[in-house]
Design an enzyme around this catalytic site. Structure first.
Site, PDB file in Angstrom:
ATOM      1  N   SER A  95      82.739  47.959-110.951  1.00 36.47           N
ATOM      2  CA  SER A  95      83.193  47.807-109.565  1.00 36.47           C
ATOM      3  C   SER A  95      83.855  46.445-109.393  1.00 36.47           C
ATOM      4  O   SER A  95      83.500  45.478-110.077  1.00 36.47           O
ATOM      5  CB  SER A  95      82.005  47.911-108.601  1.00 36.47           C
ATOM      6  OG  SER A  95      82.367  47.514-107.287  1.00 36.47           O
ATOM      7  N   ILE A 127      83.556  60.705-108.734  1.00 38.28           N
ATOM      8  CA  ILE A 127      84.332  60.119-109.822  1.00 38.28           C
ATOM      9  C   ILE A 127      83.967  60.780-111.144  1.00 38.28           C
ATOM     10  O   ILE A 127      84.829  61.127-111.947  1.00 38.28           O
ATOM     11  CB  ILE A 127      84.133  58.594-109.889  1.00 38.28           C
ATOM     12  CG1 ILE A 127      84.689  57.938-108.625  1.00 38.28           C
ATOM     13  CG2 ILE A 127      84.809  58.016-111.131  1.00 38.28           C
ATOM     14  CD1 ILE A 127      84.423  56.441-108.531  1.00 38.28           C
ATOM     15  N   TYR A 138      73.568  45.045-106.172  1.00 34.84           N
ATOM     16  CA  TYR A 138      74.573  45.953-106.744  1.00 34.84           C
ATOM     17  C   TYR A 138      75.676  45.154-107.442  1.00 34.84           C
ATOM     18  O   TYR A 138      76.045  45.446-108.584  1.00 34.84           O
ATOM     19  CB  TYR A 138      75.159  46.826-105.639  1.00 34.84           C
ATOM     20  CG  TYR A 138      76.266  47.748-106.090  1.00 34.84           C
ATOM     21  CD1 TYR A 138      75.988  48.941-106.756  1.00 34.84           C
ATOM     22  CD2 TYR A 138      77.600  47.432-105.836  1.00 34.84           C
ATOM     23  CE1 TYR A 138      77.005  49.784-107.162  1.00 34.84           C
ATOM     24  CE2 TYR A 138      78.623  48.278-106.238  1.00 34.84           C
ATOM     25  CZ  TYR A 138      78.323  49.451-106.899  1.00 34.84           C
ATOM     26  OH  TYR A 138      79.346  50.289-107.303  1.00 34.84           O
ATOM     27  N   GLY A 172      76.485  60.592-114.890  1.00 35.15           N
ATOM     28  CA  GLY A 172      76.903  60.631-113.492  1.00 35.15           C
ATOM     29  C   GLY A 172      78.009  61.636-113.248  1.00 35.15           C
ATOM     30  O   GLY A 172      78.852  61.448-112.363  1.00 35.15           O
TER      31      GLY A 172
END
Length: 239
Positions: free
Chosen positions: A133, A13, A146, A8
Protein backbone atom coordinates in the site's frame (compact mmCIF):
# COMPACT_ATOMS: atom_id res chain seq x y z
CA UNK A 1 1.59 -24.97 -17.08
CA UNK A 2 3.26 -22.94 -14.33
CA UNK A 3 1.60 -22.85 -10.92
CA UNK A 4 0.64 -19.85 -8.82
CA UNK A 5 -0.55 -19.35 -5.26
CA UNK A 6 -2.69 -16.25 -4.78
CA UNK A 7 -3.63 -15.45 -1.20
CA UNK A 8 -6.62 -13.24 -0.52
CA UNK A 9 -8.15 -14.40 -3.79
CA UNK A 10 -11.72 -13.68 -2.71
CA UNK A 11 -11.14 -9.95 -2.18
CA UNK A 12 -11.79 -7.57 -5.06
CA UNK A 13 -8.12 -7.16 -5.97
CA UNK A 14 -7.38 -10.85 -5.41
CA UNK A 15 -10.27 -11.92 -7.62
CA UNK A 16 -9.11 -9.54 -10.35
CA UNK A 17 -5.64 -11.09 -10.15
CA UNK A 18 -7.08 -14.59 -10.55
CA UNK A 19 -9.08 -13.40 -13.56
CA UNK A 20 -5.94 -11.91 -15.12
CA UNK A 21 -3.80 -15.00 -14.66
CA UNK A 22 -6.25 -17.88 -14.98
CA UNK A 23 -5.26 -18.65 -18.59
CA UNK A 24 -1.55 -18.46 -17.84
CA UNK A 25 -1.21 -20.41 -14.58
CA UNK A 26 -2.70 -23.31 -12.69
CA UNK A 27 -3.88 -21.38 -9.66
CA UNK A 28 -4.26 -22.18 -5.98
CA UNK A 29 -6.72 -19.51 -4.87
CA UNK A 30 -6.68 -18.88 -1.14
CA UNK A 31 -9.61 -17.64 0.91
CA UNK A 32 -10.66 -17.77 4.52
CA UNK A 33 -14.36 -16.97 4.61
CA UNK A 34 -15.57 -16.75 1.00
CA UNK A 35 -15.14 -20.20 -0.49
CA UNK A 36 -18.69 -20.17 -1.90
CA UNK A 37 -17.97 -16.96 -3.79
CA UNK A 38 -14.90 -18.43 -5.46
CA UNK A 39 -16.70 -21.69 -6.19
CA UNK A 40 -19.36 -19.74 -8.09
CA UNK A 41 -17.05 -17.19 -9.72
CA UNK A 42 -14.63 -19.74 -11.15
CA UNK A 43 -16.87 -22.79 -11.40
CA UNK A 44 -15.74 -23.87 -14.87
CA UNK A 45 -12.04 -23.52 -14.07
CA UNK A 46 -12.45 -25.40 -10.79
CA UNK A 47 -14.28 -28.19 -12.58
CA UNK A 48 -11.55 -28.27 -15.21
CA UNK A 49 -8.81 -28.48 -12.60
CA UNK A 50 -7.03 -25.23 -13.45
CA UNK A 51 -8.10 -23.46 -10.25
CA UNK A 52 -8.03 -25.03 -6.79
CA UNK A 53 -9.46 -23.39 -3.68
CA UNK A 54 -7.48 -23.54 -0.45
CA UNK A 55 -8.69 -22.26 2.91
CA UNK A 56 -6.70 -20.92 5.85
CA UNK A 57 -6.81 -18.14 8.42
CA UNK A 58 -3.55 -16.29 7.83
CA UNK A 59 -4.06 -14.05 10.87
CA UNK A 60 -3.24 -16.88 13.29
CA UNK A 61 -0.12 -18.90 14.09
CA UNK A 62 -1.29 -22.14 12.46
CA UNK A 63 -2.40 -20.42 9.26
CA UNK A 64 0.75 -21.04 7.27
CA UNK A 65 0.83 -24.78 7.99
CA UNK A 66 -2.91 -25.03 7.26
CA UNK A 67 -2.35 -23.33 3.91
CA UNK A 68 0.75 -25.13 2.73
CA UNK A 69 -0.50 -28.62 3.53
CA UNK A 70 -3.22 -28.09 0.91
CA UNK A 71 -0.72 -27.29 -1.86
CA UNK A 72 1.07 -30.35 -3.31
CA UNK A 73 4.01 -28.44 -4.76
CA UNK A 74 5.90 -25.17 -4.43
CA UNK A 75 4.40 -22.77 -6.97
CA UNK A 76 6.41 -20.83 -9.50
CA UNK A 77 4.58 -17.64 -8.57
CA UNK A 78 3.47 -16.44 -5.13
CA UNK A 79 1.19 -13.42 -4.91
CA UNK A 80 0.45 -12.38 -1.35
CA UNK A 81 -2.74 -10.31 -1.47
CA UNK A 82 -4.32 -11.29 1.85
CA UNK A 83 -4.85 -8.37 4.18
CA UNK A 84 -7.23 -6.06 5.99
CA UNK A 85 -7.26 -2.45 7.09
CA UNK A 86 -7.55 -1.20 10.66
CA UNK A 87 -8.86 2.34 11.03
CA UNK A 88 -8.58 3.69 14.57
CA UNK A 89 -6.44 5.86 16.82
CA UNK A 90 -3.12 4.26 17.69
CA UNK A 91 -3.88 4.72 21.41
CA UNK A 92 -6.93 2.48 20.95
CA UNK A 93 -5.08 -0.39 19.28
CA UNK A 94 -5.38 -3.57 21.34
CA UNK A 95 -2.90 -6.41 21.87
CA UNK A 96 -5.27 -8.69 19.98
CA UNK A 97 -5.27 -6.36 16.98
CA UNK A 98 -1.48 -6.12 17.10
CA UNK A 99 -1.16 -9.88 16.96
CA UNK A 100 -3.64 -10.44 14.13
CA UNK A 101 -2.39 -7.59 11.92
CA UNK A 102 1.28 -8.48 12.32
CA UNK A 103 0.57 -12.15 11.64
CA UNK A 104 -1.53 -11.40 8.56
CA UNK A 105 0.68 -8.75 6.95
CA UNK A 106 4.21 -9.46 8.15
CA UNK A 107 4.95 -12.69 9.97
CA UNK A 108 2.91 -15.16 7.94
CA UNK A 109 3.84 -13.89 4.46
CA UNK A 110 7.48 -14.08 5.53
CA UNK A 111 6.95 -17.63 6.81
CA UNK A 112 5.26 -18.71 3.57
CA UNK A 113 8.15 -17.34 1.54
CA UNK A 114 10.69 -18.93 3.88
CA UNK A 115 9.05 -22.33 3.43
CA UNK A 116 9.02 -22.00 -0.36
CA UNK A 117 12.49 -20.59 -0.91
CA UNK A 118 14.53 -23.83 -0.73
CA UNK A 119 12.59 -25.35 -3.65
CA UNK A 120 12.74 -22.10 -5.63
CA UNK A 121 16.48 -21.87 -5.04
CA UNK A 122 16.95 -25.48 -6.11
CA UNK A 123 15.25 -24.88 -9.46
CA UNK A 124 16.80 -21.40 -9.86
CA UNK A 125 13.42 -19.83 -10.44
CA UNK A 126 10.72 -18.11 -8.44
CA UNK A 127 8.57 -15.00 -8.55
CA UNK A 128 7.21 -13.40 -5.37
CA UNK A 129 4.87 -10.39 -5.38
CA UNK A 130 3.35 -8.70 -2.35
CA UNK A 131 0.33 -6.43 -2.56
CA UNK A 132 1.28 -3.59 -0.23
CA UNK A 133 0.00 0.00 0.00
CA UNK A 134 1.08 3.62 -0.48
CA UNK A 135 0.51 3.95 3.27
CA UNK A 136 3.63 1.84 3.76
CA UNK A 137 5.56 4.56 1.91
CA UNK A 138 4.08 7.75 3.36
CA UNK A 139 2.37 6.71 6.62
CA UNK A 140 -1.25 7.25 7.59
CA UNK A 141 -2.96 8.91 10.52
CA UNK A 142 -5.49 6.60 12.18
CA UNK A 143 -3.96 3.66 10.30
CA UNK A 144 -0.65 3.53 12.14
CA UNK A 145 -0.52 -0.24 12.61
CA UNK A 146 -1.69 -0.97 9.05
CA UNK A 147 0.81 1.50 7.54
CA UNK A 148 3.60 0.07 9.70
CA UNK A 149 2.82 -3.45 8.52
CA UNK A 150 2.82 -2.33 4.89
CA UNK A 151 6.13 -0.54 5.40
CA UNK A 152 7.56 -3.75 6.83
CA UNK A 153 6.39 -5.63 3.74
CA UNK A 154 8.27 -3.21 1.52
CA UNK A 155 11.47 -3.50 3.55
CA UNK A 156 11.13 -7.29 3.32
CA UNK A 157 10.76 -7.13 -0.46
CA UNK A 158 13.79 -4.89 -0.93
CA UNK A 159 15.97 -6.98 1.36
CA UNK A 160 14.93 -10.42 0.15
CA UNK A 161 15.32 -9.37 -3.48
CA UNK A 162 19.02 -8.70 -2.89
CA UNK A 163 19.49 -12.05 -1.18
CA UNK A 164 17.68 -14.18 -3.76
CA UNK A 165 18.56 -12.48 -7.07
CA UNK A 166 21.67 -14.70 -7.56
CA UNK A 167 19.33 -17.71 -7.34
CA UNK A 168 17.05 -16.47 -10.14
CA UNK A 169 14.26 -15.43 -7.77
CA UNK A 170 12.53 -12.09 -8.19
CA UNK A 171 10.75 -10.28 -5.35
CA UNK A 172 8.59 -7.19 -5.94
CA UNK A 173 5.64 -5.35 -4.46
CA UNK A 174 2.77 -3.26 -5.72
CA UNK A 175 1.67 -0.28 -3.62
CA UNK A 176 -1.87 0.71 -4.63
CA UNK A 177 -3.38 4.04 -3.69
CA UNK A 178 -7.16 4.25 -3.22
CA UNK A 179 -8.91 1.35 -4.94
CA UNK A 180 -12.66 1.07 -5.50
CA UNK A 181 -13.25 -1.90 -3.21
CA UNK A 182 -15.53 -2.76 -0.32
CA UNK A 183 -13.22 -0.95 2.10
CA UNK A 184 -13.53 2.43 0.39
CA UNK A 185 -17.28 2.01 0.07
CA UNK A 186 -17.43 2.13 3.87
CA UNK A 187 -16.52 5.83 3.59
CA UNK A 188 -19.28 8.41 3.33
CA UNK A 189 -20.00 10.07 0.00
CA UNK A 190 -18.43 13.29 1.26
CA UNK A 191 -15.28 11.48 2.41
CA UNK A 192 -14.98 9.77 -0.97
CA UNK A 193 -15.41 13.10 -2.75
CA UNK A 194 -12.60 14.67 -0.72
CA UNK A 195 -10.30 11.76 -1.52
CA UNK A 196 -11.02 12.00 -5.24
CA UNK A 197 -10.21 15.71 -5.15
CA UNK A 198 -6.72 14.85 -3.86
CA UNK A 199 -6.01 12.37 -6.67
CA UNK A 200 -4.54 13.99 -9.80
CA UNK A 201 -6.31 11.48 -12.07
CA UNK A 202 -9.62 12.40 -10.43
CA UNK A 203 -10.87 8.89 -9.63
CA UNK A 204 -10.19 5.72 -7.65
CA UNK A 205 -8.34 2.79 -9.19
CA UNK A 206 -10.31 -0.23 -10.30
CA UNK A 207 -9.17 -3.65 -9.01
CA UNK A 208 -8.32 -4.83 -12.53
CA UNK A 209 -5.90 -1.91 -12.93
CA UNK A 210 -3.91 -3.20 -9.96
CA UNK A 211 -4.16 -6.75 -11.29
CA UNK A 212 -2.74 -5.76 -14.67
CA UNK A 213 0.38 -4.33 -13.00
CA UNK A 214 0.72 -7.61 -11.12
CA UNK A 215 0.30 -9.52 -14.39
CA UNK A 216 3.25 -7.52 -15.77
CA UNK A 217 5.37 -8.33 -12.71
CA UNK A 218 4.44 -11.99 -13.01
CA UNK A 219 5.57 -12.15 -16.64
CA UNK A 220 8.94 -12.27 -18.37
CA UNK A 221 8.33 -8.69 -19.55
CA UNK A 222 9.56 -7.64 -16.09
CA UNK A 223 12.48 -10.07 -16.06
CA UNK A 224 15.00 -7.43 -14.89
CA UNK A 225 12.80 -6.09 -12.09
CA UNK A 226 13.43 -7.16 -8.53
CA UNK A 227 13.35 -5.25 -5.25
CA UNK A 228 10.86 -2.80 -6.73
CA UNK A 229 7.83 -1.28 -5.01
CA UNK A 230 5.57 -0.15 -7.85
CA UNK A 231 3.24 2.67 -6.83
CA UNK A 232 -0.16 2.60 -8.55
CA UNK A 233 -1.95 5.64 -7.17
CA UNK A 234 -3.12 7.90 -9.98
CA UNK A 235 -0.44 10.39 -8.94
CA UNK A 236 -1.69 10.56 -5.34
CA UNK A 237 0.54 10.48 -2.26
CA UNK A 238 3.78 10.04 -4.18
CA UNK A 239 6.59 10.23 -1.60
Amino acid sequence: MKKALITGASGEIGTAIVECLRNEYEIYAHTFQKEDFLQTKFASEIQGGSIHIVKADLSISTGVADLLQQIPCVPDLLIYCAGKELYELFTDTSEHEYAKMLKLHVENPMKIVQQMLPSMIAKKYGNIILVSSVWGQVGASCEVLYATCKGAQQAFVKSLAKETAPSGIRVNAVAPGVVDTRMIRDFTEEEQKKLIEEIPMGRFAQPNEIAEVIRFLSSDLSSYMTGSVVTVSGGWQIP
